[in-house]
Design a protein around this motif. Structure first.
Motif, mmCIF file in Angstrom:
data_model
loop_
_atom_site.group_PDB
_atom_site.id
_atom_site.type_symbol
_atom_site.label_atom_id
_atom_site.label_comp_id
_atom_site.label_asym_id
_atom_site.label_seq_id
_atom_site.Cartn_x
_atom_site.Cartn_y
_atom_site.Cartn_z
ATOM 1 N N HIS A 222 3.621 28.285 54.253
ATOM 2 C CA HIS A 222 3.343 29.601 54.825
ATOM 3 C C HIS A 222 3.383 30.664 53.737
ATOM 4 C CE1 HIS A 222 4.273 33.415 56.858
ATOM 5 N NE2 HIS A 222 3.528 32.929 57.845
ATOM 6 N N GLN A 223 4.394 30.575 52.882
ATOM 7 C CA GLN A 223 4.538 31.565 51.809
ATOM 8 C C GLN A 223 3.384 31.481 50.822
ATOM 9 O OE1 GLN A 223 6.492 33.270 53.541
ATOM 10 N NE2 GLN A 223 7.726 33.962 51.840
ATOM 11 N N ALA A 224 3.022 30.258 50.444
ATOM 12 C CA ALA A 224 1.913 30.089 49.481
ATOM 13 C C ALA A 224 0.627 30.647 50.076
ATOM 14 C CB ALA A 224 1.748 28.621 49.117
ATOM 15 N N GLY A 225 0.462 30.474 51.398
ATOM 16 C CA GLY A 225 -0.735 30.990 52.070
ATOM 17 C C GLY A 225 -0.812 32.505 52.048
ATOM 18 N N GLY A 226 0.335 33.149 51.896
ATOM 19 C CA GLY A 226 0.358 34.610 51.849
ATOM 20 C C GLY A 226 0.109 35.183 50.463
ATOM 21 N N VAL A 227 -0.015 34.306 49.478
ATOM 22 C CA VAL A 227 -0.288 34.760 48.112
ATOM 23 C C VAL A 227 -1.796 34.770 47.905
ATOM 24 C CG1 VAL A 227 0.095 34.288 45.650
ATOM 25 C CG2 VAL A 227 1.845 33.661 47.335
ATOM 26 N N PRO A 228 -2.403 35.899 47.499
ATOM 27 C CA PRO A 228 -3.853 35.912 47.318
ATOM 28 C C PRO A 228 -4.371 34.763 46.454
ATOM 29 C CG PRO A 228 -3.049 38.144 47.294
ATOM 30 C CD PRO A 228 -1.836 37.256 47.375
ATOM 31 N N LEU A 229 -3.639 34.378 45.408
ATOM 32 C CA LEU A 229 -4.088 33.243 44.593
ATOM 33 C C LEU A 229 -3.771 31.897 45.257
ATOM 34 C CD1 LEU A 229 -3.499 34.306 40.861
ATOM 35 C CD2 LEU A 229 -5.664 34.103 42.088
ATOM 36 N N GLY A 230 -3.101 31.916 46.399
ATOM 37 C CA GLY A 230 -2.966 30.731 47.243
ATOM 38 C C GLY A 230 -1.970 29.687 46.793
ATOM 39 N N ARG A 231 -1.061 30.028 45.901
ATOM 40 C CA ARG A 231 -0.120 29.022 45.416
ATOM 41 C C ARG A 231 1.099 29.698 44.779
ATOM 42 N NH1 ARG A 231 -0.456 28.824 39.839
ATOM 43 N NH2 ARG A 231 -2.315 29.786 38.950
#
Ligand code: NDP
Length: 267
Positions: A222-231
């Protein structure tokens, strides 16, 4: 995951001596490797990890420079002063500091205790101050002009992360300690500009280290999905901004926070 250069950053730190607190693991280790790769002698400060001395030896061997590990709890001001003096004599003169050591306690605010507060603040705020003051004293006493210190803060100095179902990530002391550090950076930069000591912060987003390895997979995704770079970031991705701030290329940069967060702060 794009390829991440471990060494070969375009900086020449030969003749420099840099202290990295928490330099044996995670982000600190990546910064140690990058500094050593640029030719600096590096003193690692660690709290208690059994393999820190071996880590230092390995980085020294790989890069052909002196890297040594010094055990020192950053929350003990007198110990930090003495250890920095010893490093200055054995590996110095010290020219840079990366105050990176940090800890977190994750639990709901309703359950937080004074012990939790002390655990976080004595390392993240007092420990950063102790290291900064010890380095500044070395430079002021020796009349060294040009010292640079980089404090590893966090994007959580500015934002409260939300995890699955909109619940906040429960680490209020950690977040508020990083906000305190951001203000500390401005105050120290302002006071020590007269000695040409520069003080800046690098604020990582999520980075794959021991600090984040305990996250449940669903929370992590979920957290990674919230990062514009996706990771999440690789620890080595925190090194370029840190080395820039340590270098003479940053001679007019002080009192600032630089976010290395995959674009997360835009949300
Ligand atoms: P790790 O948990 O991987 O490593 C922490 C390091 O700090 C270790 O080297 C540890 O030494 C050292 N340390 C802890 N307490 C003390 C102490 N009292 N005295 C001396 N050294 C101490 O951390 P990370 O690499 O994940 O984080 C590094 C910094 O980056 C921290 O300030 C953290 O808050 C910040 N950060 C991390 C993020 C992440 O996602 N990982 C995100 C944003 C910021 P030892 O090994 O001996 O215990």
């Amino acid at each position: 995951m794009p390829p991440v250069p471990k060494r070969g950053l375009a900086f020449d730190f030969s003749g420099r001596s840099i202290i990295v607190t928490g330099g044996n693991r995670g982000i600190g280790r990546a910064i140690t490797e990058a500094c050593a790769g640029a030719g600096a002698r590096v003193a690692i400060i660690y709290r208690g990890s059994k393999d820190a001395v071996d880590v230092a030896k390995q980085i020294a061997k790989e890069n052909g420079v002196e890297v040594k590990a010094y055990q020192c709890d950053v929350s003990d001001a007198a110990l930090v002063q003495n250890t920095f003096k010893k490093i200055n004599e054995e590996m110095g003169p010290v020219t840079g500091l990366v105050a990176n050591a940090g800890v977190s306690v994750v639990k709901p605010a309703l359950e937080m205790t004074k012990e939790d507060f002390d655990k976080v603040y004595t390392v993240n705020v007092l420990g950063v101050f102790n290291a900064a003051q010890a380095a500044a004293r070395l430079w002021v006493d020796s009349k060294y002009q040009g010292g640079s210190m980089v404090i590893v803060s966090s994007m959580s100095s500015q934002i409260i992360n939300r995890v699955a179902q909109g619940k906040p990530l429960t680490q209020v002391f950690y977040n508020s300690s990083k906000a305190a550090v951001s203000n500390l950076v401005k105050g120290l930069a302002s006071e020590w500009a007269q000695y040409n000591i520069r003080v800046n912060a690098v604020c990582p987003g999520y980075v794959d280290t021991d600090q984040t390895s305990g996250m449940e997979k669903s929370v992590r995704d979920h957290q990674a999905g919230g990062v514009p770079l996706g990771r999440f970031a690789h620890p080595h991705e925190m090194a370029p901004q840190t080395l820039l701030l340590l270098s003479d290329h940053a001679s007019y940069m002080t009192g600032q926070e630089y976010f290395v967060d995959g674009g997360q702060l835009v949300y």
